[in-house]
Write a protein that holds these residues in place. Sequence first.
Motif, PDB file in Angstrom:
ATOM      1  N   GLN A  62     -18.170   7.935   7.839  1.00  0.00           N
ATOM      2  CA  GLN A  62     -19.385   7.728   7.044  1.00  0.00           C
ATOM      3  C   GLN A  62     -19.064   6.268   6.495  1.00  0.00           C
ATOM      4  OE1 GLN A  62     -19.056  10.520   3.760  1.00  0.00           O
ATOM      5  NE2 GLN A  62     -21.382  10.015   3.390  1.00  0.00           N
ATOM      6  N   ARG A  63     -19.868   5.340   6.534  1.00  0.00           N
ATOM      7  CA  ARG A  63     -20.184   4.131   6.043  1.00  0.00           C
ATOM      8  C   ARG A  63     -18.923   3.162   6.608  1.00  0.00           C
ATOM      9  NH1 ARG A  63     -22.024   5.925  -0.008  1.00  0.00           N
ATOM     10  NH2 ARG A  63     -23.972   6.905   0.646  1.00  0.00           N
ATOM     11  N   GLY A  64     -18.486   3.217   7.700  1.00  0.00           N
ATOM     12  CA  GLY A  64     -17.463   2.352   8.061  1.00  0.00           C
ATOM     13  C   GLY A  64     -15.869   3.039   7.453  1.00  0.00           C
ATOM     14  N   ALA A  65     -16.004   4.295   7.277  1.00  0.00           N
ATOM     15  CA  ALA A  65     -14.612   4.986   6.824  1.00  0.00           C
ATOM     16  C   ALA A  65     -14.517   6.144   7.456  1.00  0.00           C
ATOM     17  CB  ALA A  65     -14.749   5.198   5.283  1.00  0.00           C
ATOM     18  N   THR A  86      -8.513   0.548  12.437  1.00  0.00           N
ATOM     19  CA  THR A  86      -8.875  -0.709  11.565  1.00  0.00           C
ATOM     20  C   THR A  86      -9.914  -0.211  10.499  1.00  0.00           C
ATOM     21  OG1 THR A  86     -10.776  -0.888  13.517  1.00  0.00           O
ATOM     22  CG2 THR A  86      -8.908  -2.029  13.808  1.00  0.00           C
ATOM     23  N   ASP A  87     -10.320   0.941  10.553  1.00  0.00           N
ATOM     24  CA  ASP A  87     -11.399   1.452   9.486  1.00  0.00           C
ATOM     25  C   ASP A  87     -10.536   1.734   8.441  1.00  0.00           C
ATOM     26  OD1 ASP A  87     -13.487   1.112  11.120  1.00  0.00           O
ATOM     27  OD2 ASP A  87     -13.303   3.079  12.157  1.00  0.00           O
ATOM     28  N   LYS A  88     -11.319   1.939   7.289  1.00  0.00           N
ATOM     29  CA  LYS A  88     -10.602   2.656   6.185  1.00  0.00           C
ATOM     30  C   LYS A  88     -10.141   3.954   6.227  1.00  0.00           C
ATOM     31  CE  LYS A  88     -11.707   2.998   1.272  1.00  0.00           C
ATOM     32  NZ  LYS A  88     -12.933   2.675   0.097  1.00  0.00           N
ATOM     33  N   LEU A  89      -9.288   4.437   5.871  1.00  0.00           N
ATOM     34  CA  LEU A  89      -8.592   5.732   5.760  1.00  0.00           C
ATOM     35  C   LEU A  89      -8.709   6.636   4.337  1.00  0.00           C
ATOM     36  CD1 LEU A  89      -7.921   8.022   7.910  1.00  0.00           C
ATOM     37  CD2 LEU A  89      -5.523   7.409   7.305  1.00  0.00           C
ATOM     38  N   VAL A  90      -9.766   7.711   4.505  1.00  0.00           N
ATOM     39  CA  VAL A  90      -9.947   8.228   3.133  1.00  0.00           C
ATOM     40  C   VAL A  90      -9.437   9.708   3.381  1.00  0.00           C
ATOM     41  CG1 VAL A  90     -11.526   9.288   1.297  1.00  0.00           C
ATOM     42  CG2 VAL A  90     -11.575   6.941   2.505  1.00  0.00           C
TER      43      VAL A  90
END
Length: 87
Positions: A47-50, A78-82
């Motif tokens: 979602q939204r690059g994460a 390489t993406d943000k991890l939440v």
Amino acid sequence: MPSYTGRMDSLQKILRSRKIAQAPDEIKQIQDYVLRRYNSPCKVKIQRGALIVSVPNSGLAATLHLERQLMIDKLKFTDKLVIRTGR
């Protein structure tokens, strides 16, 4: 009112030609990592690059937060991890 004289494809033909979307490798890698290491299922979405990881309890979420950088390095994201709690 314009008329359409061209040939229309049948609904069955359109549905047959649709390809089933495959989950990106990152999603499968995270799900396998959490299942193998903690014996717990998780849901992952982009979602939204994460990459959003939802786990069933707060204890697992806290542990994954501590290992977040290790996961990023090991799985080469390489993406943000939440990481979130809840289904």
